[in-house]
Design an enzyme around this catalytic site. Structure first.
Site, mmCIF file in Angstrom:
data_model
loop_
_atom_site.group_PDB
_atom_site.id
_atom_site.type_symbol
_atom_site.label_atom_id
_atom_site.label_comp_id
_atom_site.label_asym_id
_atom_site.label_seq_id
_atom_site.Cartn_x
_atom_site.Cartn_y
_atom_site.Cartn_z
ATOM 1 N N HIS A 99 0.855 -1.198 0.000
ATOM 2 C CA HIS A 99 0.000 0.000 0.000
ATOM 3 C C HIS A 99 0.888 1.244 0.000
ATOM 4 C CE1 HIS A 99 -3.010 2.936 1.167
ATOM 5 N NE2 HIS A 99 -3.937 2.061 0.857
ATOM 6 N N GLU A 148 -4.313 1.728 -6.634
ATOM 7 C CA GLU A 148 -4.680 2.817 -5.721
ATOM 8 C C GLU A 148 -3.781 4.031 -6.011
ATOM 9 O OE1 GLU A 148 -2.853 3.174 -2.263
ATOM 10 O OE2 GLU A 148 -1.276 1.803 -2.862
ATOM 11 N N SER A 185 -10.979 7.029 -2.602
ATOM 12 C CA SER A 185 -12.164 7.895 -2.493
ATOM 13 C C SER A 185 -13.437 7.253 -3.036
ATOM 14 C CB SER A 185 -11.896 9.246 -3.171
ATOM 15 O OG SER A 185 -10.813 9.894 -2.526
HETATM 16 P P1 PGA Z 1 -9.797 5.896 0.805
HETATM 17 O O1 PGA Z 1 -8.625 4.826 0.902
HETATM 18 O O2 PGA Z 1 -11.059 5.163 0.472
HETATM 19 O O3 PGA Z 1 -9.849 6.529 2.169
HETATM 20 O O4 PGA Z 1 -9.431 6.885 -0.277
HETATM 21 C C1 PGA Z 1 -8.548 3.831 -0.098
HETATM 22 C C2 PGA Z 1 -7.301 2.997 -0.001
HETATM 23 O O5 PGA Z 1 -6.407 3.259 0.807
HETATM 24 O O6 PGA Z 1 -7.205 2.019 -0.798
#
Ligand code: PGA
Length: 222
Positions: A99, A148, A185
């Protein structure tokens, strides 16, 4: 109908009490309003929450899968502070690796990530390998990738579904990836825009997964 994966990444949030409240709240809405025929919901909590979450979800018969948010790059042994693959396997079938928050805040590089993937495989955990764009290196033998893009994480500014679709197509063509998820998001309003894309197999939800009502809506709408 294609199978959809919906990953709730709780990150470093929740205590045993607030996690239990979340489970009860989700459960209240669950039956009979959510058909899970083709959806797999994967909860990814902190390590400290796993045991109690298993207890709660078993009691309530909630059909969740579980993912760890991290794995030691080493096997068991003298590695203070690490949680290894064998320990994770007692609680989860998946593990998130690479991540952007771990690459950035904990300096995880390609070598560390490759070793984490090796440890996951050794203990039959499925790596959910995160890439931030087409240029991110993907180790061998990865089946599931989470795209991501950094600009979309926790910003309220998601990528466009068509760009996520293009990245998913690229990953499937170039790395023979079976499943590509999109994260960044996601809300109950935009979830379907992503899951209906032909090469996307699911979504990862950070902030909006912390609220069981919103997360339930996401699962329903996706
Ligand atoms: P978020 O995080 O939905 O808060 O943007 C998504 C992620 O870390 O994959």
């Amino acid at each position: 109908m294609k199978k959809l994966f919906i990953l709730a990444n709780w990150k470093s949030n929740k205590t045993i009490d607030t996690a239990e409240e979340w489970i009860h709240s989700f459960h209240k809405q669950f039956e009979p309003k959510l058909s899970l025929d083709s959806k797999e919901i994967i909860i990814s909590p902190s390590f400290t929450l796993f045991e109690h979450l298993h207890y709660c979800t078993d009691n309530l018969k909630l059909p969740f899968s579980f993912a760890a948010q991290n794995i030691s790059p080493f096997t068991e042994g003298s590695y203070t502070g690490e949680v290894n693959g064998r320990q994770i396997k007692e609680f989860a079938n998946y593990v998130i690796i690479g991540h952007s928050e771990r690459r950035g805040n904990f300096f995880e590089d390609d070598l560390i990530l490759t070793n984490k993937v090796k440890q996951a495989k050794k203990y039959n955990l499925i790596p959910i390998f995160c890439v931030q764009g087409k240029e991110t290196r993907v180790p061998d033998s990865i089946d599931m990738v989470l795209y991501e893009p950094i600009f979309a994480i926790g910003t309220g500014n998601p990528d466009t579904p068509s760009n996520a679709e293009e990245v998913a197509d690229f990953l499937k063509t170039n790395y023979k990836i079976k499943y590509v998820l999109y994260g960044g998001s996601i809300t109950s309003k935009n979830a379907k825009d992503f899951t209906q894309m032909p090469h996307l197999d699911g979504i990862a939800v950070g902030r909006e997964s912390l609220d069981p009502v919103e997360f339930f809506k996401i699962c329903k709408n996706a």
